[in-house]
Design an enzyme around this catalytic site. Structure first.
Site, PDB file in Angstrom:
ATOM      1  CG  ASP A   1       3.644  13.967 -39.564  1.00  0.00           C
ATOM      2  OD1 ASP A   1       3.980  13.584 -38.422  1.00  0.00           O
ATOM      3  OD2 ASP A   1       4.457  14.425 -40.387  1.00  0.00           O
TER       4      ASP A   1
ATOM      5  CG  PHE B   1       4.906   5.158 -39.216  1.00  0.00           C
ATOM      6  CD1 PHE B   1       5.985   5.678 -38.525  1.00  0.00           C
ATOM      7  CD2 PHE B   1       4.046   6.042 -39.863  1.00  0.00           C
ATOM      8  CE1 PHE B   1       6.219   7.055 -38.477  1.00  0.00           C
ATOM      9  CE2 PHE B   1       4.265   7.415 -39.822  1.00  0.00           C
ATOM     10  CZ  PHE B   1       5.356   7.917 -39.131  1.00  0.00           C
TER      11      PHE B   1
ATOM     12  CE  LYS C   1       5.493   3.849 -32.702  1.00  0.00           C
ATOM     13  NZ  LYS C   1       5.637   3.854 -34.169  1.00  0.00           N
TER      14      LYS C   1
ATOM     15  CG  ASP D   1       9.030   5.071 -31.609  1.00  0.00           C
ATOM     16  OD1 ASP D   1       8.974   3.917 -31.143  1.00  0.00           O
ATOM     17  OD2 ASP D   1       9.467   5.320 -32.748  1.00  0.00           O
TER      18      ASP D   1
ATOM     19  CD  GLU E   1       5.278  14.153 -28.359  1.00  0.00           C
ATOM     20  OE1 GLU E   1       4.498  14.768 -29.104  1.00  0.00           O
ATOM     21  OE2 GLU E   1       6.520  14.249 -28.461  1.00  0.00           O
TER      22      GLU E   1
HETATM   23  P1  IMP Z   1      10.635   9.655 -29.758  1.00  0.00           P
HETATM   24  O1  IMP Z   1       9.796   9.118 -28.615  1.00  0.00           O
HETATM   25  O2  IMP Z   1      11.654  10.672 -29.340  1.00  0.00           O
HETATM   26  O3  IMP Z   1      11.211   8.543 -30.605  1.00  0.00           O
HETATM   27  O4  IMP Z   1       9.761  10.485 -30.748  1.00  0.00           O
HETATM   28  C1  IMP Z   1       8.402  10.528 -30.778  1.00  0.00           C
HETATM   29  C2  IMP Z   1       8.033  11.308 -32.029  1.00  0.00           C
HETATM   30  O5  IMP Z   1       8.285  10.507 -33.192  1.00  0.00           O
HETATM   31  C3  IMP Z   1       6.559  11.610 -32.024  1.00  0.00           C
HETATM   32  O6  IMP Z   1       6.273  12.862 -31.451  1.00  0.00           O
HETATM   33  C4  IMP Z   1       6.217  11.539 -33.488  1.00  0.00           C
HETATM   34  O7  IMP Z   1       6.420  12.800 -34.084  1.00  0.00           O
HETATM   35  C5  IMP Z   1       7.201  10.569 -34.076  1.00  0.00           C
HETATM   36  N1  IMP Z   1       6.618   9.208 -34.231  1.00  0.00           N
HETATM   37  C6  IMP Z   1       7.009   8.078 -33.618  1.00  0.00           C
HETATM   38  N2  IMP Z   1       6.252   7.030 -33.999  1.00  0.00           N
HETATM   39  C7  IMP Z   1       5.335   7.527 -34.876  1.00  0.00           C
HETATM   40  C8  IMP Z   1       4.242   6.926 -35.617  1.00  0.00           C
HETATM   41  O8  IMP Z   1       3.943   5.725 -35.554  1.00  0.00           O
HETATM   42  N3  IMP Z   1       3.540   7.788 -36.402  1.00  0.00           N
HETATM   43  C9  IMP Z   1       3.804   9.110 -36.500  1.00  0.00           C
HETATM   44  N4  IMP Z   1       4.809   9.698 -35.836  1.00  0.00           N
HETATM   45  C10 IMP Z   1       5.562   8.915 -35.028  1.00  0.00           C
END
Ligand code: IMP
Length: 186
Positions: free
Chosen positions: A165, A158, A137, A109, A105
């Site tokens: 992207d 971000f 993060k 986040d 991945e």
């Molecule tokens: P989560 O962990 O389910 O919240 O999602 C992670 C996804 O959110 C990643 O695969 C990215 O596509 C997107 N994402 C989260 N933070 C960022 C960032 O800082 N820049 C770009 N995409 C991000």
């Protein structure tokens, strides 16, 4: 970074992770993964699209036989908050029963996407499922999700570049920087 480059105009001037740092860390992760999976039936899965640059560099640093596959997921919900429901836009081509699966991945986040994918793939009878993420993060975490291989831990900003992207742009920047807030503040 070339400060005259149009590619970098929306990125803060202080880069978060340079090309050199990325290459060095990817090499280390590749070596560690090859050691950990020695003699195993490894399938490395790129979670599209953000991981493609990291994935293509990483697999070339894993010095052992392996196979690759691709998956694309998108989480439902508005931009500010993902709902936790994940839609599979592209599924794996091959069966993973009995295989050791490494999901690759770009960034973790909230952790929702990977938590969902891990549970789903486990139900298909994989021998093991681990996660390699370029960026982590931890401050954004909403569900319990710990990656097994982490490139860099970053603050809650971000970021774009090296596959990541904003509105499908900036993926081709070869390093990682914080997106200037003016871009999304309009
Ligand atoms: P989560 O962990 O389910 O919240 O999602 C992670 C996804 O959110 C990643 O695969 C990215 O596509 C997107 N994402 C989260 N933070 C960022 C960032 O800082 N820049 C770009 N995409 C991000």
């Amino acid at each position: 970074m070339d400060s005259t480059s149009m590619l970098y105009q929306d990125v803060e001037s202080e880069l978060l992770v340079t090309k050199e740092k990325i290459a060095e860390r990817v090499r280390e992760l590749g070596r560690q993964i090859a050691r950990d999976y020695e003699g195993r039936d490894l399938v490395v899965v790129s979670i599209l699209k953000g991981s493609v640059l990291f994935f293509s560099d990483l697999i070339r640093e894993i010095d052992m036989p392996l196979t690759i596959d691709f998956m694309q997921a998108s989480s439902y919900g508005n931009a500010a908050q993902s709902s936790g429901f994940v839609h599979i836009k592209k599924d794996l081509d091959r069966d993973i029963e009995g295989k050791d699966v490494l999901l690759v991945e770009d960034i973790v986040d909230s952790g929702r996407t990977l938590a969902y994918l891990k549970t789903m793939l486990k139900e298909r009878g994989a021998n093991s499922i681990r996660v390699a993420t370029l960026l982590d993060k931890p401050e954004g975490r909403q569900v319990e999700m710990e990656a097994d291989y982490v490139g860099f831990i970053i603050p809650n900003a971000f970021v774009v570049g090296y596959g990541l992207d904003y509105a499908e742009k900036y993926r081709n920047i070869p390093e990682i920087g914080i997106l200037r807030p003016r871009v999304y503040q309009g």
